[in-house]
Motif scaffolding. Structure first.
Motif, PDB file in Angstrom:
ATOM      1  N   HIS A   1     -54.539 -28.255  14.335  1.00  0.00           N
ATOM      2  CA  HIS A   1     -53.877 -29.105  13.352  1.00  0.00           C
ATOM      3  C   HIS A   1     -52.358 -29.030  13.520  1.00  0.00           C
ATOM      4  O   HIS A   1     -51.661 -30.052  13.517  1.00  0.00           O
ATOM      5  N   GLN A   2     -51.843 -27.828  13.679  1.00  0.00           N
ATOM      6  CA  GLN A   2     -50.401 -27.674  13.857  1.00  0.00           C
ATOM      7  C   GLN A   2     -49.937 -28.283  15.176  1.00  0.00           C
ATOM      8  O   GLN A   2     -48.869 -28.890  15.242  1.00  0.00           O
ATOM      9  N   LEU A   3     -50.737 -28.136  16.227  1.00  0.00           N
ATOM     10  CA  LEU A   3     -50.371 -28.732  17.513  1.00  0.00           C
ATOM     11  C   LEU A   3     -50.324 -30.251  17.438  1.00  0.00           C
ATOM     12  O   LEU A   3     -49.494 -30.889  18.084  1.00  0.00           O
ATOM     13  N   ALA A   4     -51.235 -30.829  16.658  1.00  0.00           N
ATOM     14  CA  ALA A   4     -51.248 -32.287  16.527  1.00  0.00           C
ATOM     15  C   ALA A   4     -49.962 -32.802  15.897  1.00  0.00           C
ATOM     16  O   ALA A   4     -49.566 -33.944  16.129  1.00  0.00           O
ATOM     17  N   HIS A   5     -49.290 -31.958  15.139  1.00  0.00           N
ATOM     18  CA  HIS A   5     -48.052 -32.375  14.487  1.00  0.00           C
ATOM     19  C   HIS A   5     -46.814 -32.117  15.339  1.00  0.00           C
ATOM     20  O   HIS A   5     -45.693 -32.397  14.891  1.00  0.00           O
ATOM     21  N   VAL A   6     -46.992 -31.621  16.542  1.00  0.00           N
ATOM     22  CA  VAL A   6     -45.859 -31.458  17.459  1.00  0.00           C
ATOM     23  C   VAL A   6     -45.206 -32.811  17.727  1.00  0.00           C
ATOM     24  O   VAL A   6     -43.989 -32.930  17.786  1.00  0.00           O
ATOM     25  N   SER A   7     -46.030 -33.833  17.870  1.00  0.00           N
ATOM     26  CA  SER A   7     -45.477 -35.164  18.142  1.00  0.00           C
ATOM     27  C   SER A   7     -44.616 -35.660  16.986  1.00  0.00           C
ATOM     28  O   SER A   7     -43.670 -36.408  17.198  1.00  0.00           O
ATOM     29  N   ASP A   8     -44.929 -35.251  15.750  1.00  0.00           N
ATOM     30  CA  ASP A   8     -44.075 -35.625  14.616  1.00  0.00           C
ATOM     31  C   ASP A   8     -42.689 -35.006  14.769  1.00  0.00           C
ATOM     32  O   ASP A   8     -41.677 -35.631  14.472  1.00  0.00           O
ATOM     33  N   ALA A   9     -42.655 -33.762  15.229  1.00  0.00           N
ATOM     34  CA  ALA A   9     -41.373 -33.070  15.392  1.00  0.00           C
ATOM     35  C   ALA A   9     -40.538 -33.667  16.515  1.00  0.00           C
ATOM     36  O   ALA A   9     -39.316 -33.520  16.517  1.00  0.00           O
ATOM     37  N   GLU A  10     -41.171 -34.351  17.464  1.00  0.00           N
ATOM     38  CA  GLU A  10     -40.424 -34.936  18.572  1.00  0.00           C
ATOM     39  C   GLU A  10     -39.779 -36.269  18.214  1.00  0.00           C
ATOM     40  O   GLU A  10     -38.985 -36.788  18.981  1.00  0.00           O
ATOM     41  N   ALA A  11     -40.082 -36.821  17.067  1.00  0.00           N
ATOM     42  CA  ALA A  11     -39.536 -38.130  16.695  1.00  0.00           C
ATOM     43  C   ALA A  11     -38.017 -38.084  16.528  1.00  0.00           C
ATOM     44  O   ALA A  11     -37.321 -38.994  16.974  1.00  0.00           O
ATOM     45  N   HIS A  12     -37.503 -37.051  15.909  1.00  0.00           N
ATOM     46  CA  HIS A  12     -36.057 -36.978  15.658  1.00  0.00           C
ATOM     47  C   HIS A  12     -35.247 -36.780  16.937  1.00  0.00           C
ATOM     48  O   HIS A  12     -34.270 -37.503  17.160  1.00  0.00           O
ATOM     49  N   PRO A  13     -35.613 -35.836  17.808  1.00  0.00           N
ATOM     50  CA  PRO A  13     -34.849 -35.745  19.064  1.00  0.00           C
ATOM     51  C   PRO A  13     -34.981 -36.994  19.914  1.00  0.00           C
ATOM     52  O   PRO A  13     -34.036 -37.382  20.600  1.00  0.00           O
ATOM     53  N   TRP A  14     -36.153 -37.644  19.885  1.00  0.00           N
ATOM     54  CA  TRP A  14     -36.334 -38.864  20.661  1.00  0.00           C
ATOM     55  C   TRP A  14     -35.371 -39.935  20.167  1.00  0.00           C
ATOM     56  O   TRP A  14     -34.708 -40.594  20.963  1.00  0.00           O
ATOM     57  N   TYR A  15     -35.279 -40.111  18.859  1.00  0.00           N
ATOM     58  CA  TYR A  15     -34.357 -41.093  18.296  1.00  0.00           C
ATOM     59  C   TYR A  15     -32.920 -40.749  18.684  1.00  0.00           C
ATOM     60  O   TYR A  15     -32.145 -41.606  19.100  1.00  0.00           O
ATOM     61  N   SER A  16     -32.563 -39.484  18.557  1.00  0.00           N
ATOM     62  CA  SER A  16     -31.205 -39.058  18.876  1.00  0.00           C
ATOM     63  C   SER A  16     -30.895 -39.302  20.350  1.00  0.00           C
ATOM     64  O   SER A  16     -29.804 -39.771  20.691  1.00  0.00           O
ATOM     65  N   LYS A  17     -31.842 -38.999  21.227  1.00  0.00           N
ATOM     66  CA  LYS A  17     -31.623 -39.175  22.663  1.00  0.00           C
ATOM     67  C   LYS A  17     -31.473 -40.640  23.043  1.00  0.00           C
ATOM     68  O   LYS A  17     -30.570 -41.005  23.792  1.00  0.00           O
ATOM     69  N   TRP A  18     -32.355 -41.511  22.540  1.00  0.00           N
ATOM     70  CA  TRP A  18     -32.401 -42.886  23.004  1.00  0.00           C
ATOM     71  C   TRP A  18     -31.602 -43.869  22.149  1.00  0.00           C
ATOM     72  O   TRP A  18     -31.312 -44.964  22.611  1.00  0.00           O
ATOM     73  N   ASN A  19     -31.255 -43.513  20.920  1.00  0.00           N
ATOM     74  CA  ASN A  19     -30.530 -44.453  20.067  1.00  0.00           C
ATOM     75  C   ASN A  19     -29.130 -43.998  19.684  1.00  0.00           C
ATOM     76  O   ASN A  19     -28.334 -44.814  19.237  1.00  0.00           O
ATOM     77  N   VAL A  20     -28.829 -42.726  19.803  1.00  0.00           N
ATOM     78  CA  VAL A  20     -27.526 -42.225  19.382  1.00  0.00           C
ATOM     79  C   VAL A  20     -26.681 -41.793  20.572  1.00  0.00           C
ATOM     80  O   VAL A  20     -25.553 -42.241  20.749  1.00  0.00           O
ATOM     81  N   HIS A  21     -27.216 -40.935  21.410  1.00  0.00           N
ATOM     82  CA  HIS A  21     -26.432 -40.308  22.476  1.00  0.00           C
ATOM     83  C   HIS A  21     -26.702 -40.920  23.847  1.00  0.00           C
ATOM     84  O   HIS A  21     -26.729 -40.210  24.843  1.00  0.00           O
ATOM     85  N   ARG A  22     -26.878 -42.199  23.905  1.00  0.00           N
ATOM     86  CA  ARG A  22     -27.122 -42.831  25.203  1.00  0.00           C
ATOM     87  C   ARG A  22     -25.817 -42.945  25.968  1.00  0.00           C
ATOM     88  O   ARG A  22     -24.799 -43.366  25.447  1.00  0.00           O
ATOM     89  N   PHE A  23     -25.855 -42.561  27.206  1.00  0.00           N
ATOM     90  CA  PHE A  23     -24.704 -42.740  28.071  1.00  0.00           C
ATOM     91  C   PHE A  23     -25.199 -42.903  29.500  1.00  0.00           C
ATOM     92  O   PHE A  23     -26.310 -42.531  29.833  1.00  0.00           O
ATOM     93  N   LEU A  24     -24.371 -43.439  30.300  1.00  0.00           N
ATOM     94  CA  LEU A  24     -24.718 -43.695  31.692  1.00  0.00           C
ATOM     95  C   LEU A  24     -24.765 -42.376  32.452  1.00  0.00           C
ATOM     96  O   LEU A  24     -23.818 -41.599  32.413  1.00  0.00           O
ATOM     97  N   ARG A  25     -25.867 -42.133  33.137  1.00  0.00           N
ATOM     98  CA  ARG A  25     -25.991 -40.912  33.917  1.00  0.00           C
ATOM     99  C   ARG A  25     -25.015 -40.923  35.083  1.00  0.00           C
ATOM    100  O   ARG A  25     -24.751 -41.981  35.683  1.00  0.00           O
ATOM    101  N   PRO A  26     -24.460 -39.774  35.442  1.00  0.00           N
ATOM    102  CA  PRO A  26     -23.484 -39.738  36.544  1.00  0.00           C
ATOM    103  C   PRO A  26     -24.043 -40.269  37.850  1.00  0.00           C
ATOM    104  O   PRO A  26     -23.339 -40.969  38.591  1.00  0.00           O
TER     105      PRO A  26
END
Length: 163
Positions: free
Chosen positions: A132-157
């Motif tokens: 049950h706890q493992l199934a909720h790992v994906s819930d915890a990944e929502a915030h870093p995913w949003y931050s990575k793809w919608n907030v801190h996007r930059f062109l890779r070197p």
């Protein structure tokens, strides 16, 4: 023995690079499963010259393999190097590696109720609670995913270098 991707902290440069959870046989409903994977063929490198790299950066498929991540080795193998780990991460589902680790831990029977004869854990400290706890790992990944793809996007070197 390589120390690539290891921190220079006491105890981190000793032992295997690959987690032993990835080598341990697991059982699903009594069915034994050996964790051997389709791995990329050895000694095959991609994007090693500028022209090939530039074409892939511009959206063309890699001409050296047929649409998959790599050309596969015909023999199923245990994870043995960084390329195999990368391929595993590319193809696994959101928490399958964690689920496999929980299956290994279940085999080791480490729950706190082991010392009590009259009680076994199921909803508390048992495999059902762990899954049950493992199934909720994906819930915890929502915030870093949003931050990575919608907030801190930059062109890779490396992408900027190909402009």
């Amino acid at each position: 023995q390589t120390e690539l991707f290891r921190l220079d902290i006491f105890g981190t440069t000793r032992g295997p690079i690959v987690s032993q959870f990835l080598y341990h046989d697991i059982y699903i409903d009594g069915i034994p499963i050996k964790p051997k994977h389709r791995t990329c063929a050895p000694n095959t490198d991609y994007l090693t010259d500028f022209v090939e790299w530039r074409e892939v950066q511009n959206g063309k498929p890699n001409p050296l393999h047929s649409g998959s991540l790599c050309d596969f080795d015909e023999t199923l193998r245990y994870i043995r190097n960084g390329r195999d780990l990368g391929h595993l991460v590319w193809q696994d589902k959101i928490y399958s590696i964690f689920w496999r680790a929980s299956a290994v831990l279940e085999l080791l029977d480490l729950q706190p109720y082991n010392r009590i004869d009259k009680v076994r854990g199921f909803a508390t400290h048992g495999i059902a609670k762990m899954l049950h706890q493992l199934a909720h790992v994906s819930d915890a990944e929502a915030h870093p995913w949003y931050s990575k793809w919608n907030v801190h996007r930059f062109l890779r070197p490396e992408a900027f270098g190909g402009l």
